[in-house]
Design an enzyme around this catalytic site. Structure first.
Site, PDB file in Angstrom:
ATOM      1  N   ARG A 228     -30.404  22.114  45.436  1.00 30.98           N
ATOM      2  CA  ARG A 228     -30.470  20.917  44.614  1.00 30.98           C
ATOM      3  C   ARG A 228     -29.630  21.169  43.373  1.00 30.98           C
ATOM      4  O   ARG A 228     -29.227  22.302  43.112  1.00 30.98           O
ATOM      5  CB  ARG A 228     -31.901  20.584  44.225  1.00 30.98           C
ATOM      6  CG  ARG A 228     -32.527  21.594  43.276  1.00 30.98           C
ATOM      7  CD  ARG A 228     -33.958  21.239  42.944  1.00 30.98           C
ATOM      8  NE  ARG A 228     -34.069  20.038  42.137  1.00 30.98           N
ATOM      9  CZ  ARG A 228     -34.145  20.006  40.807  1.00 30.98           C
ATOM     10  NH1 ARG A 228     -34.116  21.132  40.116  1.00 30.98           N
ATOM     11  NH2 ARG A 228     -34.256  18.886  40.143  1.00 30.98           N
ATOM     12  N   LYS A 325     -34.470  17.570  27.618  1.00 31.27           N
ATOM     13  CA  LYS A 325     -33.219  18.287  27.887  1.00 31.27           C
ATOM     14  C   LYS A 325     -32.574  18.810  26.604  1.00 31.27           C
ATOM     15  O   LYS A 325     -31.564  19.513  26.659  1.00 31.27           O
ATOM     16  CB  LYS A 325     -32.234  17.368  28.628  1.00 31.27           C
ATOM     17  CG  LYS A 325     -32.601  17.150  30.094  1.00 31.27           C
ATOM     18  CD  LYS A 325     -31.567  16.314  30.811  1.00 31.27           C
ATOM     19  CE  LYS A 325     -31.959  16.079  32.268  1.00 31.27           C
ATOM     20  NZ  LYS A 325     -31.883  17.296  33.113  1.00 31.27           N
TER      21      LYS A 325
END
Lengths: 345, 332
Positions: A228, A325
């Site tokens: 991924r 993030k």
């Protein structure tokens, strides 16, 4: 107006690092999903292609290995192996050697020197021509290796490695060498369950993403390999943005708002993690590989499809995800910067 | 459909009555993929000779697990229906193979791996159930882990006896009768160091007895691991009906026909392998509006079974709800 802060020397991006960059946005918006797919599928991009190799060797090999060695020297907690994970470390080492040999048969080779029978241990010969290694070792005999197996082999791959043990229906992050963590700490996470490690990530729990991923990983059969991607933004081409070194890189986030546009494009990098999951055969542990690729915005913007897509994704990203993030302070400028690079008609 | 590998029979050993040991190599002579101790292959068994449908039988790998030159299995011949038995005919087919025959199989699959955090491994097998424990023992010996093995078999019918002796030495105990086993195990299970894990494989009644004894002596279920072997024929079950999302037809599933077979007969494609409730391939989602499910598989955990939103189509069935109707709404 304050003068711009001193900048680290710019590393020019080698052509293969642009051509092989795994651009992480297949869709115009980004949300967490259980985005796993079989490994080794080649993805073509406007700049080239990526994805053929599980363990990827590129022109940053020497530089990144030197950086890993320096980080481990400064902070040995980036390497940890709980005692029950020793077999998994040997397993991971053999697997990484085989993958290196598959990726680059011109430079790497693993040879079985004799057969195992009746619980004995085989001897292997390993060649790494890039580092001038030609070494014979006996499986499971630590005295035949120059270092602990996981640390020895992670000194020869650009990937970070976490090994997950499976027991009681749960995966546990019980060993690894992680020197290029993006805003997390392996030393803090080691020994935690997969679900605990992902505790801080917003949205994924309510949406069931992480439990689905956990179930998926537990079903992996020996040697099965999936991958991924994940992504974030990083200021400077700095691989080690771990929690431990936050005092060094944390101030870059507000700092980058003060620089001129040209510097901004040079400093801000799109960082893609290509993560592979491999069920190791002998130990049954799951090897989690994290390879971090970074492309500065000024290089990214030269590929029109990448520029446009990245601008859209970053502008639309919900605030809680941007915050997690670590890009909340400068994501608006990042999107605006990318949009401003649109070719003039 | 899972990937298959091509293998060729390279040796046949019928030295133990009723048990055939096969070695299978890659057709090009290359080494085969390493596997986790306790893994099995699922061999494709073609239709024919009293087998109306192709089948897939799981057999534990007994040989070397690291960079092996061949895969080894040992198969007990069970009488198929055509001989008055209840077996599906897969083992009889294996007993008819010869050196040079080609077979296809899944790559090794792991469902019975040693727990690495265990301080000690106690392996208890009966009959052909010794096969996955042999590869466990080999791995424990290689890595220097604490292990002991108890093997119950009828005199003259023990498989891999010499190999076990050579491999495990005094870590291996052979027993010939159930009574002796109960006595032996009662002592062994009461006297293991903290952190020992127990692994057992053999006929269902045997494993039930081992687990019952361990439970009685206070072993937590997380320290007890089973490899069901020789899944016994299931009750034919009661008839029920099923409707697949997106398909208006209501299909009948008669007694003696599995949901999987009924779906296949109606033209639906359902991934499947073992057709015995072990491998986990034929999982089907069950939608609201369905009757209760009679779970008969060994794959789903109790929590998932309790949730009632999926079942293994090869063995599980619907049972009548309060309204007397036995019906499933499924999504493939």
């Amino acid at each position: 107006m304050t003068p711009p802060p001193t900048l680290s020397p710019t590393v020019s991006t080698a052509p293969d690092l642009v051509a092989g960059f795994p651009f992480p946005f297949p869709n115009p918006t980004y949300r967490y999903t259980t985005n796993v797919e079989p490994a080794r599928g080649v993805v073509t991009t406007p700049a080239g292609q990526w994805g053929a190799a599980v363990v990827d060797v590129d022109s940053a090999y020497g530089e990144e290995l030197a950086e890993r060695a320096a980080i481990l020297e400064r902070d040995p907690s980036r390497h940890a192996v709980l005692p029950h994970m020793q077999v998994a470390c040997w397993d991971a080492m053999l697997c990484l050697m085989r993958e290196l040999a598959l990726s680059r048969p011109d430079a790497f080779a693993l040879e079985v020197l004799d057969d195992l029978e009746g619980g004995s241990r085989a001897a292997y010969r390993w060649r790494n021509d890039l580092l001038g290694i030609d070494h014979t070792f006996v499986l499971g005999d630590a005295s035949t290796l120059p270092d602990e197996p996981l640390r020895w082999i992670t000194a020869q791959v650009q990937e970070d490695v976490v090994l997950l043990d499976e027991r009681d229906g749960v995966l546990w992050g019980d060993a690894g060498v992680v020197t290029f963590a993006a805003d997390w700490s392996f030393g803090f996470d080691v020994g935690m369950s997969f679900l605990e490690i992902h505790g801080p990530v917003p949205r994924i729990h309510a949406e069931g993403v992480i439990t689905r991923a956990h179930e998926f990983i537990k079903r992996l059969q020996p040697n099965e390999t999936y991958r991924r991607t994940n992504w974030t933004l990083t200021v400077h081409r700095r691989l080690d943005v771990s929690t431990e070194t936050y005092p060094e890189w944390g101030p870059d986030r507000p700092m980058v708002l003060t620089v001129d546009d040209e510097t901004f494009g040079r400093l801000v990098h799109l960082r893609t993690e290509v993560q592979h999951l491999v069920r190791l055969p002998e130990s049954g542990a799951v090897m989690f590989l994290i390879r971090s690729y970074m492309l500065p915005f000024d290089e990214l913007a030269r590929v029109e499809e990448w520029r446009e897509r990245a601008a859209a994704v970053i502008a639309e990203l919900p605030e809680d995800m941007a915050d997690y993030k670590g890009i909340a302070t400068y994501r608006d400028r990042a999107a605006a910067w990318l949009r401003a690079q649109a070719p003039t008609p | 459909m899972s990937a298959r590998i091509d293998l060729v029979v390279t040796a046949v050993d019928d030295a133990v009555p009723g048990i055939r040991s096969l070695t299978l190599g890659s057709p090009d002579g290359e080494r085969l993929a390493s596997f986790t101790p306790g893994s099995h292959l699922v061999l494709d068994v073609p239709a024919g000779e009293g087998r109306p449908r192709p089948a897939a039988n799981a057999y534990s790998l007994t040989g070397e697990s690291v960079d092996p030159r061949h895969y080894a299995i040992s198969v007990l011949r069970c009488a198929p229906a055509s001989e008055g038995g209840t077996a599906g005919g897969g083992s009889a087919w294996v007993h008819g193979l010869a050196v040079g025959d080609r077979v296809t199989a899944t790559p090794p699959r792991s469902a019975f791996a040693p727990v690495h955090l265990a301080t000690r491994h106690l392996l208890v097998g009966a009959g052909i159930g010794i096969t996955p424990l042999l590869s466990h023992l080999r791995s424990h010996v290689r890595w220097g882990r604490e292990a002991e093995l108890v093997y119950l078999f009828r005199d003259g019918h023990g498989a891999h006896v010499d190999e076990l002796k050579e491999l495990g030495g005094d870590r291996v105990t052979f027993l010939a009768d159930r009574a002796g086993l109960a006595e032996d195990l009662a002592v062994r299970l009461a006297d293991q160091p903290i952190g020992t894990h127990l692994y057992t494989c053999g006929p269902a009644g045997f494993m039930d007895a081992v687990v019952a004894l361990a439970t009685e002596l206070g072993w937590p279920s997380s320290r007890v691991h089973l490899e069901p072997f020789g899944v016994e024929a299931l009750d034919p079950g009661e008839p029920f009906s099923v409707r697949v999302a997106g398909d208006d037809r209501v299909l009948d599933v008669p007694a003696g026909t599995s949901l999987l077979e009924a779906l296949e007969d109606a033209g639906h494609v359902v991934p499947n392998l073992c057709r015995q409730g072990v491998c986990g391939e034929c999982r089907v989602d069950v939608a609201p509006g369905s009757s209760p499910v009679l779970h008969r598989d060994l794959f789903l955990d109790e929590e998932t079974k309790g949730a009632g939103d999926c079942l293994m189509a090869c063995v599980s069935r619907a049972v009548p709800a309060a309204d007397g109707r036995a019906h499933l709404e499924v999504t493939l």
